[in-house]
Design an enzyme around this catalytic site. Structure first.
Site, PDB file in Angstrom:
ATOM      1  N   GLY A   4       0.836  -1.196   0.000  1.00  0.00           N
ATOM      2  CA  GLY A   4       0.000   0.000   0.000  1.00  0.00           C
ATOM      3  C   GLY A   4       0.866   1.239   0.000  1.00  0.00           C
ATOM      4  N   CYS A  31       5.726  -5.943   1.099  1.00  0.00           N
ATOM      5  CA  CYS A  31       6.145  -4.595   0.725  1.00  0.00           C
ATOM      6  C   CYS A  31       5.878  -3.609   1.871  1.00  0.00           C
ATOM      7  CB  CYS A  31       5.477  -4.180  -0.578  1.00  0.00           C
ATOM      8  SG  CYS A  31       6.200  -2.716  -1.339  1.00  0.00           S
ATOM      9  N   TYR A  32       4.817  -2.832   1.774  1.00  0.00           N
ATOM     10  CA  TYR A  32       4.441  -1.892   2.829  1.00  0.00           C
ATOM     11  C   TYR A  32       4.227  -2.632   4.154  1.00  0.00           C
ATOM     12  CZ  TYR A  32       2.011   2.334   4.527  1.00  0.00           C
ATOM     13  OH  TYR A  32       1.633   3.463   5.189  1.00  0.00           O
ATOM     14  N   GLY A  33       3.711  -3.856   4.086  1.00  0.00           N
ATOM     15  CA  GLY A  33       3.516  -4.669   5.281  1.00  0.00           C
ATOM     16  C   GLY A  33       4.832  -4.979   5.977  1.00  0.00           C
ATOM     17  N   MET A  34       5.896  -5.210   5.208  1.00  0.00           N
ATOM     18  CA  MET A  34       7.221  -5.408   5.798  1.00  0.00           C
ATOM     19  C   MET A  34       7.695  -4.108   6.439  1.00  0.00           C
ATOM     20  SD  MET A  34      10.847  -6.425   4.039  1.00  0.00           S
ATOM     21  CE  MET A  34      12.063  -5.126   4.262  1.00  0.00           C
ATOM     22  N   GLN A  35       7.475  -2.993   5.771  1.00  0.00           N
ATOM     23  CA  GLN A  35       7.905  -1.713   6.319  1.00  0.00           C
ATOM     24  C   GLN A  35       7.175  -1.406   7.627  1.00  0.00           C
ATOM     25  OE1 GLN A  35       7.416   1.092   3.116  1.00  0.00           O
ATOM     26  NE2 GLN A  35       8.834  -0.018   1.799  1.00  0.00           N
ATOM     27  N   GLU A  55       7.580   8.621   4.220  1.00  0.00           N
ATOM     28  CA  GLU A  55       6.384   8.649   3.382  1.00  0.00           C
ATOM     29  C   GLU A  55       5.230   9.366   4.070  1.00  0.00           C
ATOM     30  OE1 GLU A  55       3.441   5.684   0.840  1.00  0.00           O
ATOM     31  OE2 GLU A  55       5.002   4.802   2.082  1.00  0.00           O
ATOM     32  N   ARG A 119       8.552   2.493  -3.653  1.00  0.00           N
ATOM     33  CA  ARG A 119       9.434   3.658  -3.597  1.00  0.00           C
ATOM     34  C   ARG A 119      10.316   3.675  -2.357  1.00  0.00           C
ATOM     35  NH1 ARG A 119       5.061   6.692  -5.992  1.00  0.00           N
ATOM     36  NH2 ARG A 119       5.882   7.550  -7.926  1.00  0.00           N
ATOM     37  N   HIS A 164       6.878  -8.395  -4.131  1.00  0.00           N
ATOM     38  CA  HIS A 164       5.472  -8.800  -4.248  1.00  0.00           C
ATOM     39  C   HIS A 164       5.365 -10.249  -4.719  1.00  0.00           C
ATOM     40  CE1 HIS A 164       3.434  -4.918  -3.633  1.00  0.00           C
ATOM     41  NE2 HIS A 164       4.621  -4.438  -3.998  1.00  0.00           N
ATOM     42  N   GLU A 166       2.846 -12.092  -4.828  1.00  0.00           N
ATOM     43  CA  GLU A 166       1.597 -12.322  -5.554  1.00  0.00           C
ATOM     44  C   GLU A 166       1.783 -12.162  -7.064  1.00  0.00           C
ATOM     45  OE1 GLU A 166       1.329  -7.886  -4.356  1.00  0.00           O
ATOM     46  OE2 GLU A 166       2.258  -9.721  -3.607  1.00  0.00           O
TER      47      GLU A 166
END
Length: 183
Positions: A4, A31-35, A55, A119, A164, A166
């Site tokens: 996300g 992605c964002y979930g790891m961050q 961000e 990003r 990703h 998926e």
């Protein structure tokens, strides 16, 4: 916790991650979930209460930043208030997997190639601090500068990936991360 962008929903995601970490519930951050998992761990385990991402917070301790914000030693070199164009990491990138890690057991390889679309990156300067407290960067870019995969040492299944999975998963040929997570 899926990928996300932006601040919306971050507090809830961080609380869900904290609950999964503390209660040994299987967790997969994409992605964002790891961050968000990095931020949760930094705030609640490393006691870095101002840990955040550039961000969505310009003033905090930026352990997550734009891909062009870090020099080789992890110091910030550029702000995030302009020039978002051309800063996205897209496409397939290699990652070296750490010996004796859960991720290496899942892939059964030393080097993997996965697709990216993001990003923001984790600042490698915090690797040692995370490792000493139980979160390892179990997959890194070949130059060792970009954390690609994280996992917890004393958790049955807690993995975050910058890429990703998926994008490479199909109904009759699921990505190995999804198969392992469900199992």
């Amino acid at each position: 916790i899926p990928g996300g962008f932006g601040k919306r929903g971050t507090d809830g995601k961080i609380e869900a991650i904290k609950y999964a970490r503390n209660n040994k519930i299987p967790f997969l951050g994409i992605c964002y979930g790891m961050q968000m998992a990095i931020i949760e761990f930094a705030r609640n385990k490393l006691n870095l209460k101002k840990a955040t991402s550039s961000e969505f917070d310009k003033k905090g301790l930026h352990i997550i930043g734009l891909i062009n914000e870090w020099t080789r030693n992890g110091k910030k070199i550029k702000g995030t208030d302009k020039e978002l164009g051309g800063t996205m990491r897209l496409g397939s990138y290699d990652a070296k997997l750490k010996e004796n890690s859960l991720i290496k057991k899942i892939y059964k390889k030393n080097l993997i190639k996965e697709r990216h679309r993001h990003r923001y990156e984790v600042n490698i300067a915090y690797e040692e601090k995370f490792d000493k407290n139980g979160m390892i960067f179990s997959g890194l870019s070949p130059d060792g500068e970009l954390p690609e995969i994280i996992e917890l040492k004393n958790h049955p299944w807690f993995i975050g990936v910058q890429f990703h999975p998926e994008f490479k998963s199909r109904p009759l040929a699921p990505h190995p991360l999804f198969s392992s997570f469900i199992k």
